[in-house]
Design an enzyme around this catalytic site. Structure first.
Site, PDB file in Angstrom:
ATOM      1  N   GLY A 165      72.110  46.933  46.972  1.00 55.12           N
ATOM      2  CA  GLY A 165      73.301  46.692  47.783  1.00 55.12           C
ATOM      3  C   GLY A 165      73.747  47.835  48.652  1.00 55.12           C
ATOM      4  O   GLY A 165      74.932  48.149  48.727  1.00 55.12           O
ATOM      5  N   HIS A 178      80.458  59.772  46.090  1.00 52.90           N
ATOM      6  CA  HIS A 178      81.546  59.825  47.077  1.00 52.90           C
ATOM      7  C   HIS A 178      82.929  59.836  46.434  1.00 52.90           C
ATOM      8  O   HIS A 178      83.918  59.555  47.110  1.00 52.90           O
ATOM      9  CB  HIS A 178      81.431  58.637  48.045  1.00 52.90           C
ATOM     10  CG  HIS A 178      80.158  58.658  48.841  1.00 52.90           C
ATOM     11  ND1 HIS A 178      79.586  57.518  49.345  1.00 52.90           N
ATOM     12  CD2 HIS A 178      79.334  59.681  49.188  1.00 52.90           C
ATOM     13  CE1 HIS A 178      78.463  57.835  49.990  1.00 52.90           C
ATOM     14  NE2 HIS A 178      78.293  59.143  49.901  1.00 52.90           N
TER      15      HIS A 178
HETATM   16  C1  BV8 Z   1      78.031  65.007  55.305  1.00 56.66           C
HETATM   17  C2  BV8 Z   1      83.903  57.400  50.539  1.00 56.66           C
HETATM   18  C3  BV8 Z   1      77.998  67.068  56.358  1.00 56.66           C
HETATM   19  C4  BV8 Z   1      85.117  57.116  51.324  1.00 56.66           C
HETATM   20  C5  BV8 Z   1      81.992  57.251  52.061  1.00 56.66           C
HETATM   21  C6  BV8 Z   1      74.993  60.852  62.647  1.00 56.66           C
HETATM   22  C7  BV8 Z   1      76.161  60.755  63.371  1.00 56.66           C
HETATM   23  C8  BV8 Z   1      77.410  61.036  62.774  1.00 56.66           C
HETATM   24  C9  BV8 Z   1      77.497  61.436  61.446  1.00 56.66           C
HETATM   25  C10 BV8 Z   1      76.308  61.513  60.756  1.00 56.66           C
HETATM   26  C11 BV8 Z   1      75.078  61.239  61.316  1.00 56.66           C
HETATM   27  N1  BV8 Z   1      74.119  61.401  60.354  1.00 56.66           N
HETATM   28  C12 BV8 Z   1      74.704  61.760  59.211  1.00 56.66           C
HETATM   29  C13 BV8 Z   1      76.026  61.873  59.457  1.00 56.66           C
HETATM   30  C14 BV8 Z   1      77.028  62.277  58.536  1.00 56.66           C
HETATM   31  C15 BV8 Z   1      77.666  61.111  57.795  1.00 56.66           C
HETATM   32  C16 BV8 Z   1      76.924  59.801  57.876  1.00 56.66           C
HETATM   33  O1  BV8 Z   1      76.026  59.550  57.077  1.00 56.66           O
HETATM   34  N2  BV8 Z   1      77.332  58.947  58.815  1.00 56.66           N
HETATM   35  C17 BV8 Z   1      76.695  57.656  58.932  1.00 56.66           C
HETATM   36  C18 BV8 Z   1      77.765  56.591  59.243  1.00 56.66           C
HETATM   37  C19 BV8 Z   1      75.645  57.745  60.057  1.00 56.66           C
HETATM   38  N3  BV8 Z   1      77.655  61.551  56.435  1.00 56.66           N
HETATM   39  C20 BV8 Z   1      78.674  62.322  56.042  1.00 56.66           C
HETATM   40  O2  BV8 Z   1      79.609  62.669  56.748  1.00 56.66           O
HETATM   41  C21 BV8 Z   1      78.575  62.806  54.595  1.00 56.66           C
HETATM   42  N4  BV8 Z   1      78.811  64.209  54.605  1.00 56.66           N
HETATM   43  O3  BV8 Z   1      77.015  64.689  55.846  1.00 56.66           O
HETATM   44  O4  BV8 Z   1      78.530  66.240  55.336  1.00 56.66           O
HETATM   45  C22 BV8 Z   1      78.170  68.406  55.839  1.00 56.66           C
HETATM   46  C23 BV8 Z   1      77.067  69.049  55.290  1.00 56.66           C
HETATM   47  C24 BV8 Z   1      77.250  70.319  54.828  1.00 56.66           C
HETATM   48  C25 BV8 Z   1      78.513  70.920  54.866  1.00 56.66           C
HETATM   49  C26 BV8 Z   1      79.613  70.235  55.390  1.00 56.66           C
HETATM   50  C27 BV8 Z   1      79.458  68.958  55.871  1.00 56.66           C
HETATM   51  C28 BV8 Z   1      79.665  62.135  53.768  1.00 56.66           C
HETATM   52  C29 BV8 Z   1      79.397  60.654  53.686  1.00 56.66           C
HETATM   53  C30 BV8 Z   1      80.364  60.040  52.685  1.00 56.66           C
HETATM   54  C31 BV8 Z   1      81.345  59.179  53.430  1.00 56.66           C
HETATM   55  N5  BV8 Z   1      82.190  58.481  52.452  1.00 56.66           N
HETATM   56  N6  BV8 Z   1      82.768  56.689  51.128  1.00 56.66           N
HETATM   57  C32 BV8 Z   1      85.530  55.674  51.190  1.00 56.66           C
HETATM   58  O5  BV8 Z   1      84.869  54.886  50.473  1.00 56.66           O
HETATM   59  O6  BV8 Z   1      86.551  55.335  51.804  1.00 56.66           O
HETATM   60  S1  BV8 Z   1      80.680  56.381  52.665  1.00 56.66           S
HETATM   61  C33 BV8 Z   1      80.941  54.708  52.532  1.00 56.66           C
HETATM   62  O7  BV8 Z   1      79.755  54.113  53.066  1.00 56.66           O
HETATM   63  C34 BV8 Z   1      81.020  54.162  51.102  1.00 56.66           C
HETATM   64  O8  BV8 Z   1      80.852  55.111  50.091  1.00 56.66           O
HETATM   65  C35 BV8 Z   1      79.838  53.195  51.084  1.00 56.66           C
HETATM   66  O9  BV8 Z   1      79.307  52.992  49.831  1.00 56.66           O
HETATM   67  C36 BV8 Z   1      78.923  53.961  51.935  1.00 56.66           C
HETATM   68  C37 BV8 Z   1      77.618  53.390  52.352  1.00 56.66           C
HETATM   69  O10 BV8 Z   1      77.786  52.070  52.692  1.00 56.66           O
HETATM   70  P1  BV8 Z   1      77.074  51.001  51.712  1.00 56.66           P
HETATM   71  O11 BV8 Z   1      77.446  51.328  50.301  1.00 56.66           O
HETATM   72  O12 BV8 Z   1      75.636  50.928  52.035  1.00 56.66           O
HETATM   73  O13 BV8 Z   1      77.852  49.717  52.098  1.00 56.66           O
HETATM   74  P2  BV8 Z   1      77.590  48.837  53.386  1.00 56.66           P
HETATM   75  O14 BV8 Z   1      78.751  47.927  53.548  1.00 56.66           O
HETATM   76  O15 BV8 Z   1      77.166  49.719  54.528  1.00 56.66           O
HETATM   77  O16 BV8 Z   1      76.306  47.969  52.994  1.00 56.66           O
HETATM   78  C38 BV8 Z   1      76.428  47.004  51.964  1.00 56.66           C
HETATM   79  C39 BV8 Z   1      75.032  46.465  51.772  1.00 56.66           C
HETATM   80  O17 BV8 Z   1      75.073  45.534  50.699  1.00 56.66           O
HETATM   81  C40 BV8 Z   1      74.516  45.722  52.990  1.00 56.66           C
HETATM   82  O18 BV8 Z   1      73.167  46.099  53.226  1.00 56.66           O
HETATM   83  C41 BV8 Z   1      74.589  44.230  52.568  1.00 56.66           C
HETATM   84  O19 BV8 Z   1      73.519  43.483  53.110  1.00 56.66           O
HETATM   85  C42 BV8 Z   1      74.424  44.333  51.075  1.00 56.66           C
HETATM   86  N7  BV8 Z   1      75.082  43.269  50.300  1.00 56.66           N
HETATM   87  C43 BV8 Z   1      76.258  42.624  50.581  1.00 56.66           C
HETATM   88  N8  BV8 Z   1      76.525  41.738  49.589  1.00 56.66           N
HETATM   89  C44 BV8 Z   1      75.524  41.860  48.662  1.00 56.66           C
HETATM   90  C45 BV8 Z   1      74.594  42.820  49.118  1.00 56.66           C
HETATM   91  N9  BV8 Z   1      73.490  43.159  48.424  1.00 56.66           N
HETATM   92  C46 BV8 Z   1      73.286  42.519  47.246  1.00 56.66           C
HETATM   93  N10 BV8 Z   1      74.126  41.575  46.743  1.00 56.66           N
HETATM   94  C47 BV8 Z   1      75.246  41.217  47.422  1.00 56.66           C
HETATM   95  N11 BV8 Z   1      76.063  40.267  46.920  1.00 56.66           N
END
Ligand code: BV8
Ligand code: ZN
Length: 256
Positions: A192, A120
């Protein structure tokens, strides 16, 4: 071994996760800020958020989980790290682990870049909205007005954070290489991630389907935990160093 990391691996470095209790998106909605439409609508607000995150992360250090992974990579080239994080902490850990030992008589050959894929993008890189030029960028961002936002030295256009926003496609060669590595992995270590964001989350599923042993490290169960061969509940900074041990203590999965 393919390692897929998410915001949770950096939580113990003080970097807020996206969906946790203190999540980055509690105060802001992803749709509001991490999208091209948001930047087109209000580039100052988007830069204010990214400038705040860059300053916050610049004060964070890699934790024991990042360092254990970097030591493993230094010992075995076939350990590949694919991260969703834009905080640069895996690269920072690699530099710490591979820095020539202090007093070891100066620079050996520069350590080759690790097998690290930032799906990303990075908080510490900008991309020009005009000519597309990418630049490393670590300075403080002045988002106090539209006029003070960073502009391209080459063409004068507005710069943007070089991260992948929702609705934007990831760099195709990074995605292709990541899935190729997943297909060939003997083990996939997931650390994570809430496994919600696509296509990143599918990397683990592809590895498992291709026969890799799937290990999930998280403080709580996610959609991936049930599919894992091993779900290790706990903090990455505690579990990962114990899981990996020091290189040489044991062979990496899939060898011997
Ligand atoms: C694409 C950069 C299409 C920016 C990020 C349905 C509806 C709507 C949209 C979609 C859909 N299905 C798919 C999509 C598309 C969308 C998507 O996935 N949406 C999700 C929300 C459903 N995806 C996209 O748009 C991607 N592009 O699909 O393009 C396309 C295709 C062809 C041509 C043109 C277009 C682009 C996705 C990239 C978005 N950018 N980041 C920024 O950072 O500001 S994503 C963002 O979320 C971060 O990168 C982050 O890393 C990522 C995922 O989150 P996690 O890393 O998992 O973090 P989170 O907080 O969620 O979870 C943390 C975890 O750690 C938890 O489980 C917690 O329990 C655990 N934890 C906490 N503490 C600890 C721990 N574990 C261990 N130890 C600890 N101490
Ligand atoms: Zn330019």
């Amino acid at each position: 071994m393919v390692v897929l990391t998410g915001a949770g691996i950096s939580a113990d470095s003080g970097v807020p996760t996206f969906r946790g209790a203190d999540g980055l998106w509690r105060r802001h909605r992803a749709e509001e800020l991490a999208t091209p439409a948001a930047f087109a609508r209000d580039p100052r607000l988007v830069w204010e958020w990214y400038g705040w995150r860059r300053a916050l992360v610049a004060g964070c250090d890699p934790n024991a989980a990042h360092l254990a992974l970097a030591r493993w990579q230094a010992a075995w080239p076939e350990v590949h790290i694919i991260t969703q994080n834009v905080d640069g902490l895996h690269l920072a850990a690699h530099r710490i682990v591979s820095a020539p030992a202090a007093g070891a008589g100066g620079g050996g050959p520069p350590s080759e870049e690790p097998s690290l894929y930032e799906l990303h993008g990075s908080l510490f890189r900008t991309r020009c909205t005009g000519c597309g030029q990418r630049r490393e960028s670590r300075e403080v961002v002045d988002a106090s007005s539209l006029a003070s936002l960073p502009r391209c030295a080459a063409c004068g256009s507005l710069l943007r954070p070089d991260v992948v926003w929702f609705g934007e496609s990831l760099e195709s060669e990074v995605v292709e290489r990541s899935f190729e590595l997943a297909e060939g992995a003997a083990a996939c270590l997931v650390i994570g991630t809430s496994a919600v964001v696509q296509p990143a989350a599918s990397i683990a599923a592809v590895a498992a389907r291709a026969g890799a042993a799937l290990v999930d490290v998280n403080i709580e169960a996610t959609g991936l935990s049930q599919a894992a061969d091993l779900f290790l509940r706990g903090r990455a900074a505690e579990i990962v160093p114990r899981l990996l041990g020091e290189p040489g203590e044991r062979e990496p999965p899939g060898r011997g």
